[in-house]
Structure formats: structure tokens, C-alpha cells
Design a protein around this motif. Structure first.
Motif, PDB file in Angstrom:
ATOM      1  N   ASP A 119      -6.280  -3.574  -1.022  1.00 27.75           N
ATOM      2  CA  ASP A 119      -6.048  -3.365  -2.456  1.00 27.75           C
ATOM      3  C   ASP A 119      -4.727  -2.633  -2.680  1.00 27.75           C
ATOM      4  OD1 ASP A 119      -8.354  -4.613  -3.357  1.00 27.75           O
ATOM      5  OD2 ASP A 119      -9.560  -2.802  -3.161  1.00 27.75           O
ATOM      6  N   TYR A 120      -4.454  -1.630  -1.843  1.00 26.43           N
ATOM      7  CA  TYR A 120      -3.187  -0.906  -1.961  1.00 26.43           C
ATOM      8  C   TYR A 120      -2.003  -1.849  -1.709  1.00 26.43           C
ATOM      9  CZ  TYR A 120       0.838   1.765  -0.386  1.00 26.43           C
ATOM     10  OH  TYR A 120       2.123   2.230  -0.203  1.00 26.43           O
ATOM     11  N   ARG A 124      -3.247  -3.179  -6.220  1.00 24.00           N
ATOM     12  CA  ARG A 124      -4.447  -2.836  -6.994  1.00 24.00           C
ATOM     13  C   ARG A 124      -4.791  -1.364  -6.714  1.00 24.00           C
ATOM     14  NH1 ARG A 124      -5.658  -7.999  -4.817  1.00 24.00           N
ATOM     15  NH2 ARG A 124      -6.873  -7.026  -3.156  1.00 24.00           N
ATOM     16  N   TYR A 125      -3.990  -0.475  -7.278  1.00 27.41           N
ATOM     17  CA  TYR A 125      -4.055   0.931  -6.879  1.00 27.41           C
ATOM     18  C   TYR A 125      -5.361   1.608  -7.305  1.00 27.41           C
ATOM     19  CZ  TYR A 125       0.862   0.065  -6.001  1.00 27.41           C
ATOM     20  OH  TYR A 125       2.035  -0.454  -5.523  1.00 27.41           O
ATOM     21  N   ASN A 126      -5.877   1.280  -8.474  1.00 21.44           N
ATOM     22  CA  ASN A 126      -7.131   1.902  -8.900  1.00 21.44           C
ATOM     23  C   ASN A 126      -8.276   1.528  -7.963  1.00 21.44           C
ATOM     24  OD1 ASN A 126      -6.063   3.265 -11.123  1.00 21.44           O
ATOM     25  ND2 ASN A 126      -6.335   1.512 -12.485  1.00 21.44           N
ATOM     26  N   GLU A 154      -0.379   7.857  -1.292  1.00 21.90           N
ATOM     27  CA  GLU A 154       0.586   6.792  -1.583  1.00 21.90           C
ATOM     28  C   GLU A 154       0.191   6.014  -2.841  1.00 21.90           C
ATOM     29  OE1 GLU A 154       3.429   6.247  -0.517  1.00 21.90           O
ATOM     30  OE2 GLU A 154       3.642   7.019   1.509  1.00 21.90           O
ATOM     31  N   CYS A 155      -1.096   5.844  -3.047  1.00 23.91           N
ATOM     32  CA  CYS A 155      -1.563   5.159  -4.267  1.00 23.91           C
ATOM     33  C   CYS A 155      -1.146   5.939  -5.509  1.00 23.91           C
ATOM     34  CB  CYS A 155      -3.083   4.996  -4.238  1.00 23.91           C
ATOM     35  SG  CYS A 155      -3.696   3.795  -3.049  1.00 23.91           S
ATOM     36  N   TYR A 156      -1.382   7.243  -5.487  1.00 26.09           N
ATOM     37  CA  TYR A 156      -0.992   8.075  -6.630  1.00 26.09           C
ATOM     38  C   TYR A 156       0.528   8.083  -6.812  1.00 26.09           C
ATOM     39  CZ  TYR A 156      -5.749   9.941  -6.974  1.00 26.09           C
ATOM     40  OH  TYR A 156      -7.099  10.075  -7.144  1.00 26.09           O
ATOM     41  N   TYR A 157       1.251   8.120  -5.694  1.00 26.23           N
ATOM     42  CA  TYR A 157       2.715   8.111  -5.770  1.00 26.23           C
ATOM     43  C   TYR A 157       3.197   6.816  -6.418  1.00 26.23           C
ATOM     44  CZ  TYR A 157       7.475   9.333  -4.321  1.00 26.23           C
ATOM     45  OH  TYR A 157       8.813   9.674  -4.309  1.00 26.23           O
ATOM     46  N   ALA A 158       2.593   5.701  -6.038  1.00 30.50           N
ATOM     47  CA  ALA A 158       2.981   4.405  -6.588  1.00 30.50           C
ATOM     48  C   ALA A 158       2.693   4.328  -8.086  1.00 30.50           C
ATOM     49  CB  ALA A 158       2.253   3.279  -5.854  1.00 30.50           C
ATOM     50  N   GLN A 159       1.708   5.085  -8.543  1.00 24.04           N
ATOM     51  CA  GLN A 159       1.370   5.123  -9.968  1.00 24.04           C
ATOM     52  C   GLN A 159       2.196   6.174 -10.722  1.00 24.04           C
ATOM     53  OE1 GLN A 159      -2.908   5.818  -9.808  1.00 24.04           O
ATOM     54  NE2 GLN A 159      -3.305   3.654 -10.256  1.00 24.04           N
TER      55      GLN A 159
END
Length: 226
Positions: A119-120, A124-126, A154-159
Motif C-alpha cells: 500500500d505504501y 495508498r498511505y492511509n 515514511e507514510c506520514y512524511y509522504a503525507q
């Protein structure tokens, strides 16, 4: 007289020879230092290539798993359609057929991790955040836990949620200090701190990185220009 001249020439030749020998180690020493510097640079470059290769392999594995999951969903949908069709036929013929009540088996830690990583990788970060948080909640001591915590950051950083990214990266070092991604987590924390205009704290994070993981590739990386 000739004997004195011969002795003088011999002494002069010996002096020149000694001078050449004495000068040679200095030249060889510079060449050795240059060779060692080149070797050190080559080793660092090789380490970076190996790290990128490992990340690419994990990414490829995640994408393959993501595709496999999609195929499984298609198979399950087709099976459900067949079961529905059988049930309708049974109702039409008056047969008393018991429903199929087989429940899906719980996913393994590897499946949860790879699904979240897939997903990452697909942006699809959420969904990825939910998957990594589930993994960490259920399997906090798993070998992949440190990596899962890192990719959560990394997910939060991408958002562009840099505050949450800072918290997630720091948690890698706090909870999983021996994880392979711990040095990278500190470096990414420093980058996130720059994003929220905290350069002094970014420098402190970089100092902590070099203190805790001095031999890591991340410790030799410079922060972006400010």
C-alpha cells in the motif's frame, strides 16, 4: 689522485642513491593514501548500492504480494458467485443445502507487513498506516517490527505530516535501536525537523545519529541545504 677521484665518485653515487630511496617512500606514501581514500569511497558507494538493492528487493516483493492479493480477491469473488448460484439453484429445487461457513484464516505477520508495504509503495498511505499500525500492535516483537515502524514514519512524511513522522522515526530508535533502519530513521527525523523549521533540533538528531551509529551509511550523509 685517481683513487681519490674514484672514492669521491663512489660517495656521490651512494648519496644520490640514498636520496632516491629516501624520496621514494614519500611518493609511495602519497599514492598509498590516495589508494586508501579511493578504496574507502568505493566501499561506501558499494554499501549504498547494497542498501538500495535491498530496498528495491523489498519493494518488488511487496508489489508481487500486492498483485497476488488482488488475484486472491478475484478468486474469492468468483467462488462467492458460484456459492450464490448453487444456493439459488437449491432454493429453486427445494433442496435444504447448508451454507458454506468456512471462515478466512488469519494473516501471517509477513502477509500483513507486505500488504502494508505494498500500500505504501502504491501511494495508498492511509491503508499503509493502518496496516503497519495493526502489525505493530499484534506483532511488536517481530523481526520486521523496526522496519514497520520506520515505514510508518515514511507514510506520514509522504503525507507532509512531518510532526507525526518525527514521532514515528524517533520511536524506531527508542523501541528498536538495533533495527537495520534505525540509523535511517534518525536521518529522516532530522530532515523532517528541517521541514518544520527546527534546524537546531535537526543538528542534534544528526549528532545523535553519528554518536549511536557512527559506522552507518546514514551517518555520512549531509543534511539538505537550508
Amino acid at each position: 689522485m685517481q683513487r681519490l677521484i674514484a672514492l669521491a665518485l663512489t660517495f656521490l653515487a651512494a648519496s644520490l642513491t640514498f636520496g632516491c630511496v629516501a624520496a621514494t617512500p614519500s611518493g609511495d606514501g602519497r599514492q598509498l593514501n590516495q589508494s586508501l581514500a579511493q578504496l574507502a569511497g568505493s566501499q561506501e558507494e558499494l554499501a549504498q548500492k547494497v542498501e538500495r538493492l535491498q530496498d528495491n528487493m523489498v519493494l518488488l516483493e511487496a508489489r508481487v504480494f500486492d498483485q497476488q492479493a488482488a488475484l486472491d480477491e478475484m478468486r474469492q469473488a468468483m467462488t462467492a458467485q458460484k456459492v450464490t448460484a448453487v444456493g439459488q439453484n437449491a432454493a429453486m429445487t427445494g433442496e435444504n443445502t447448508a451454507p458454506a461457513g468456512a471462515s478466512a484464516a488469519s494473516q501471517t505477520p509477513t502477509e500483513i507487513y507486505l500488504k502494508a508495504f505494498g500500500d505504501y509503495a502504491s501511494g495508498r498511505y492511509n491503508q499503509a498506516i493502518s496496516g503497519f499500525e495493526t502489525f505493530l500492535k499484534v506483532y511488536p516483537s517481530n523481526d520486521y517490527a523496526g522496519n514497520a515502524q520506520y515505514w510508518l514514519g515514511e507514510c506520514y512524511y509522504a503525507q507532509n505530516n512531518h510532526v507525526r513522522a518525527i514521532e514515528a522515526f524517533q520511536k524506531v530508535v527508542d523501541d528498536y535501536p538495533r533495527a537495520a533502519k534505525a540509523p535511517d530513521a534518525l536521518f529522516r527525523k532530522a530532515e523532517a525537523l528541517l521541514k518544520v523549521n527546527l534546524p537546531e533540533q535537526a543538528d542534534l538528531a544528526l549528532l545523535e545519529l553519528r554518536r549511536l551509529y557512527p559506522d552507518s551509511t546514514a551517518a555520512r550523509k549531509p543534511l539538505p541545504a537550508r
